[in-house]
Enzyme design. Structure first.
Site, PDB file in Angstrom:
ATOM      1  N   THR A 309      11.315  55.717  25.707  1.00  0.00           N
ATOM      2  CA  THR A 309      12.191  55.682  26.248  1.00  0.00           C
ATOM      3  C   THR A 309      12.483  54.188  27.347  1.00  0.00           C
ATOM      4  O   THR A 309      11.345  53.891  27.568  1.00  0.00           O
ATOM      5  CB  THR A 309      13.292  56.906  26.988  1.00  0.00           C
ATOM      6  N   LYS A 313      11.891  50.593  25.662  1.00  0.00           N
ATOM      7  CA  LYS A 313      12.169  50.690  24.486  1.00  0.00           C
ATOM      8  C   LYS A 313      12.455  49.199  23.468  1.00  0.00           C
ATOM      9  O   LYS A 313      11.869  48.792  22.389  1.00  0.00           O
ATOM     10  CB  LYS A 313      13.716  51.405  23.857  1.00  0.00           C
ATOM     11  N   GLY A 404      25.149  47.169  27.153  1.00  0.00           N
ATOM     12  CA  GLY A 404      24.138  48.124  27.162  1.00  0.00           C
ATOM     13  C   GLY A 404      22.874  48.409  26.097  1.00  0.00           C
ATOM     14  O   GLY A 404      23.219  48.454  24.803  1.00  0.00           O
ATOM     15  N   ASN A 425      33.000  45.225  28.303  1.00  0.00           N
ATOM     16  CA  ASN A 425      32.131  45.989  29.476  1.00  0.00           C
ATOM     17  C   ASN A 425      32.264  44.946  30.041  1.00  0.00           C
ATOM     18  O   ASN A 425      33.071  44.025  30.299  1.00  0.00           O
ATOM     19  CB  ASN A 425      31.023  45.192  28.662  1.00  0.00           C
ATOM     20  N   GLU A 429      30.130  39.050  29.224  1.00  0.00           N
ATOM     21  CA  GLU A 429      29.252  37.592  28.515  1.00  0.00           C
ATOM     22  C   GLU A 429      28.723  38.534  27.827  1.00  0.00           C
ATOM     23  O   GLU A 429      28.085  38.452  26.464  1.00  0.00           O
ATOM     24  CB  GLU A 429      29.102  37.081  29.246  1.00  0.00           C
TER      25      GLU A 429
HETATM   26  P1  ATR Z   1      21.501  51.588  28.391  1.00  0.00           P
HETATM   27  O1  ATR Z   1      20.151  51.614  27.880  1.00  0.00           O
HETATM   28  O2  ATR Z   1      21.457  53.588  29.386  1.00  0.00           O
HETATM   29  O3  ATR Z   1      23.031  51.347  27.876  1.00  0.00           O
HETATM   30  P2  ATR Z   1      22.101  49.568  30.303  1.00  0.00           P
HETATM   31  O4  ATR Z   1      21.176  48.500  28.935  1.00  0.00           O
HETATM   32  O5  ATR Z   1      21.183  48.976  31.429  1.00  0.00           O
HETATM   33  O6  ATR Z   1      21.527  50.910  29.924  1.00  0.00           O
HETATM   34  O7  ATR Z   1      23.376  49.638  30.643  1.00  0.00           O
HETATM   35  C1  ATR Z   1      24.279  50.132  30.827  1.00  0.00           C
HETATM   36  C2  ATR Z   1      25.863  49.878  30.445  1.00  0.00           C
HETATM   37  O8  ATR Z   1      26.791  49.967  31.386  1.00  0.00           O
HETATM   38  C3  ATR Z   1      25.899  48.121  30.611  1.00  0.00           C
HETATM   39  O9  ATR Z   1      27.010  48.034  29.421  1.00  0.00           O
HETATM   40  C4  ATR Z   1      26.528  47.941  32.426  1.00  0.00           C
HETATM   41  O10 ATR Z   1      27.725  47.164  32.348  1.00  0.00           O
HETATM   42  P3  ATR Z   1      27.418  45.436  33.349  1.00  0.00           P
HETATM   43  O11 ATR Z   1      26.423  45.016  31.489  1.00  0.00           O
HETATM   44  O12 ATR Z   1      28.759  45.450  33.510  1.00  0.00           O
HETATM   45  O13 ATR Z   1      25.930  45.945  33.979  1.00  0.00           O
HETATM   46  C5  ATR Z   1      27.733  49.505  32.270  1.00  0.00           C
HETATM   47  N1  ATR Z   1      27.880  50.368  33.431  1.00  0.00           N
HETATM   48  C6  ATR Z   1      26.902  50.517  34.237  1.00  0.00           C
HETATM   49  N2  ATR Z   1      27.394  51.008  35.200  1.00  0.00           N
HETATM   50  C7  ATR Z   1      29.195  51.181  35.473  1.00  0.00           C
HETATM   51  C8  ATR Z   1      30.015  50.760  36.052  1.00  0.00           C
HETATM   52  N3  ATR Z   1      30.030  51.937  37.256  1.00  0.00           N
HETATM   53  N4  ATR Z   1      31.370  51.353  35.612  1.00  0.00           N
HETATM   54  C9  ATR Z   1      31.376  49.877  34.161  1.00  0.00           C
HETATM   55  N5  ATR Z   1      30.197  50.253  33.256  1.00  0.00           N
HETATM   56  C10 ATR Z   1      29.110  50.492  34.228  1.00  0.00           C
END
Ligand code: ATR
Length: 530
Positions: A309, A313, A404, A425, A429
């Site tokens: 996890t 990963k 993400g 997202n 980008e």
């Molecule tokens: P995971 O492996 O759990 O997907 P991650 O790779 O860190 O974790 O990705 C987190 C995702 O949640 C990303 O798409 C992030 O958006 P950004 O790419 O702009 O960072 C999104 N995310 C996290 N907090 C957010 C929020 N408060 N509002 C909108 N999107 C959020």
């Protein structure tokens, strides 16, 4: 043996804790440094009231002791005063063990040792290291045993997985000596019939669960909010979740690697499944910043499979000898299995038959898989089969919120099902880049659009403790979409509440968690999780 470490401020509180945990414990440690001063006089007949073998400990502040007692001044313990407390207590005759530090060598402490032995008890000679795992633990413990007169104990704090492996290696050495000593076969070598060795903190948790299997006389556990030492589990967790008393040196080890992992539900899911199948296997939480250390030491750990996890990963991919297509496509590996069979084959998995050691069956190379995408799809297919949702995925339009790691597995699943996927997202980008990779559309959150048969929420917005979070608060659900949030705590996020109000079918991430675990279990054992 599971030892309940009691940290109550009164003897009656400790007796209540013992009664509550009676079914799961074999021995008790009373941490007298947590007792109110006036309670110390009541220690004499405590073992009789407790009805189990008892260890008496008054830990010094520098070894993690509590400062409640009147015995400390300026951070130092009054050694003679402590010995008097011990002496008064053991005069009752019921204390089987007294725990004294290995630097306890004052006159009063030496006299106390004699008194304990005169009463038929044994002294545990302990040392603690809260800053790491020192070299030469086994040697120091052997020296502390004074030819098996005392039971040597060490509680040390691994700060990374190398520390955990050092603890395991000390066990391997001590357990070997213990084995030959119990068979009276070590004529010239060291003699040791019992020892206690545990690793503290989150990284040390596997060593607490495996303590008995690795050779330690006991493992310590606490009940309630006050933990006697960092990383203690409760006796019930050890006995019921981890099946502590059935663990053996040959038991096949599986686990989850991540940072953090102590909150993970995976140990509960997998250990229950091992139990249901009567497999000689255990699933441990490995909190680690260095997954490669655990992977490289798999043979010593008897480790055959890992769930992976956040944040490992991607990093573990390089450790795998063979990768399933899903890993390359998603760019993340959440499952590693150590196999002997040919690359790509699912033969040769570890815990095969009831109570049968796996070591002869699999001792090979790591194979990497991703079960997240199958886990994501399985609950949808179940709802379709049960007729609880009408719209099949194939060919429809899907909206994925987030770009993400979790989104990657979701997009992969939906594209495989032939869906027309839009990714939105916060960071545009990232959505565009992910979309390019999978041949779909990527945009900002304000470009969500409409006309989807499924909307999947993959961001961390809305996950506990961010209960009010919703990455797309203005999305206009029409009521026909299946709203799927991969978060499972809370059960119903703001995103799902809003979708439900609009009449949508909703689904949280618990089904995904269970389904990906079931697929891992199949890869680990070749069996179907019941
Ligand atoms: P995971 O492996 O759990 O997907 P991650 O790779 O860190 O974790 O990705 C987190 C995702 O949640 C990303 O798409 C992030 O958006 P950004 O790419 O702009 O960072 C999104 N995310 C996290 N907090 C957010 C929020 N408060 N509002 C909108 N999107 C959020």
């Amino acid at each position: 043996m599971i030892c309940l470490s009691c940290t109550g401020s009164t003897n009656n509180t400790n007796l209540d804790t013992i009664i509550r945990n009676r079914d799961f414990i074999d021995i008790i440690e009373i941490r007298a440094d947590f007792l109110e001063s006036e309670e110390l006089a009541g220690l004499g007949d405590f073992p009789v009231k407790a009805g189990l073998p008892c260890i008496l400990t008054y830990r010094k502040p520098e070894d993690g002791g509590n400062n409640r007692g009147a015995l400390t001044s300026g951070g130092k313990i009054d050694v003679d005063g402590r010995c008097q407390i011990f002496a008064d207590a053991i005069a009752g005759g019921g204390w089987k063990y007294v725990d004294l530090e290995d630097d306890a060598l004052s006159r009063s402490e030496i006299e106390l040792v004699r008194a304990v032995e005169y009463e038929g008890g044994r002294v545990i000679k302990s040392f603690h290291d809260f800053n790491g795992v020192p070299d030469g633990i086994a040697e120091r413990m052997l020296a502390n045993s004074y030819g098996d007169r005392f039971i040597p104990k060490a509680a040390v704090m691994p700060i990374d997985s190398e520390g955990l492996i050092k603890i395991l290696e000390a066990h391997l050495r001590l357990a070997e000596i213990k084995k030959s000593s119990n068979g009276f076969s070590c004529i010239n070598g060291p003699f040791l019939t019992d020892y206690i060795l545990v690793g503290m903190g989150a990284i040390g948790v596997p060593s607490r669960i495996m303590a008995g299997a690795w050779g330690s006389m006991l493992t310590y556990a606490s009940d309630g909010d006050i933990k006697a030492a960092p990383g203690h589990l409760s006796p019930a967790e050890l006995a019921l979740n981890y099946n502590y008393k059935d663990l053996r040196p040959e038991t096949s080890v599986f686990g989850i690697i991540g940072n953090p992992v102590m909150h993970s539900k995976s140990p509960a899911i997998h250990n229950a499944a091992f139990k249901a199948e009567d497999l000689d296997a255990v699933y441990l939480p490995f909190e680690t910043t260095k997954p490669e250390v655990l992977i490289e030491n798999a043979a010593e750990l008897n480790l055959y499979g890992l769930s992976v996890t956040v944040p490992h990963k991607q990093a573990v991919i390089k450790s795998a000898y063979w990768l399933d297509d899903s890993v390359s496509a998603i760019g993340a590996c959440n499952t590693l299995v150590r196999r002997t069979a040919p690359a790509g084959s699912e033969q040769g998995s570890a815990a095969l038959t009831s109570r049968e050691p796996a070591s002869s069956k699999a001792d090979g190379l790591w194979h990497g898989y991703n079960t997240d995408w199958l886990g994501f799809l399985a609950p949808i297919d179940r709802l379709l089969d049960e007729g609880r949702i009408k719209t099949p995925l194939d060919g429809g339009r899907a909206l994925v919120i987030g770009a993400g790691g979790a989104a990657r597995a979701v997009v992969y699943s939906l594209v495989r099902r032939g869906m027309d996927v839009t990714i939105v997202n916060r960071t545009v980008e990232k959505a565009v880049k992910l979309a390019e990779q999978f041949g779909c559309r990527g945009a900002g959150l304000d470009q969500a659009g409409s006309g989807y048969s499924i909307v999947v929420q993959t961001t961390s917005a809305g996950m506990a403790p961010d209960f009010e979070g919703n990455p797309l608060p203005d999305f206009d659900f029409t009521g026909v979409e299946l709203a799927y949030d991969i978060i499972y705590v809370p059960e119903k996020t703001m995103f799902l509440k809003k979708a439900e109000q609009a009449g949508c079918a909703i689904m949280n991430g618990i089904g995904m968690l269970e389904a990906q675990a079931a697929e891992q279990f199949r890869l680990f054992t070749g069996r179907v999780m019941q």
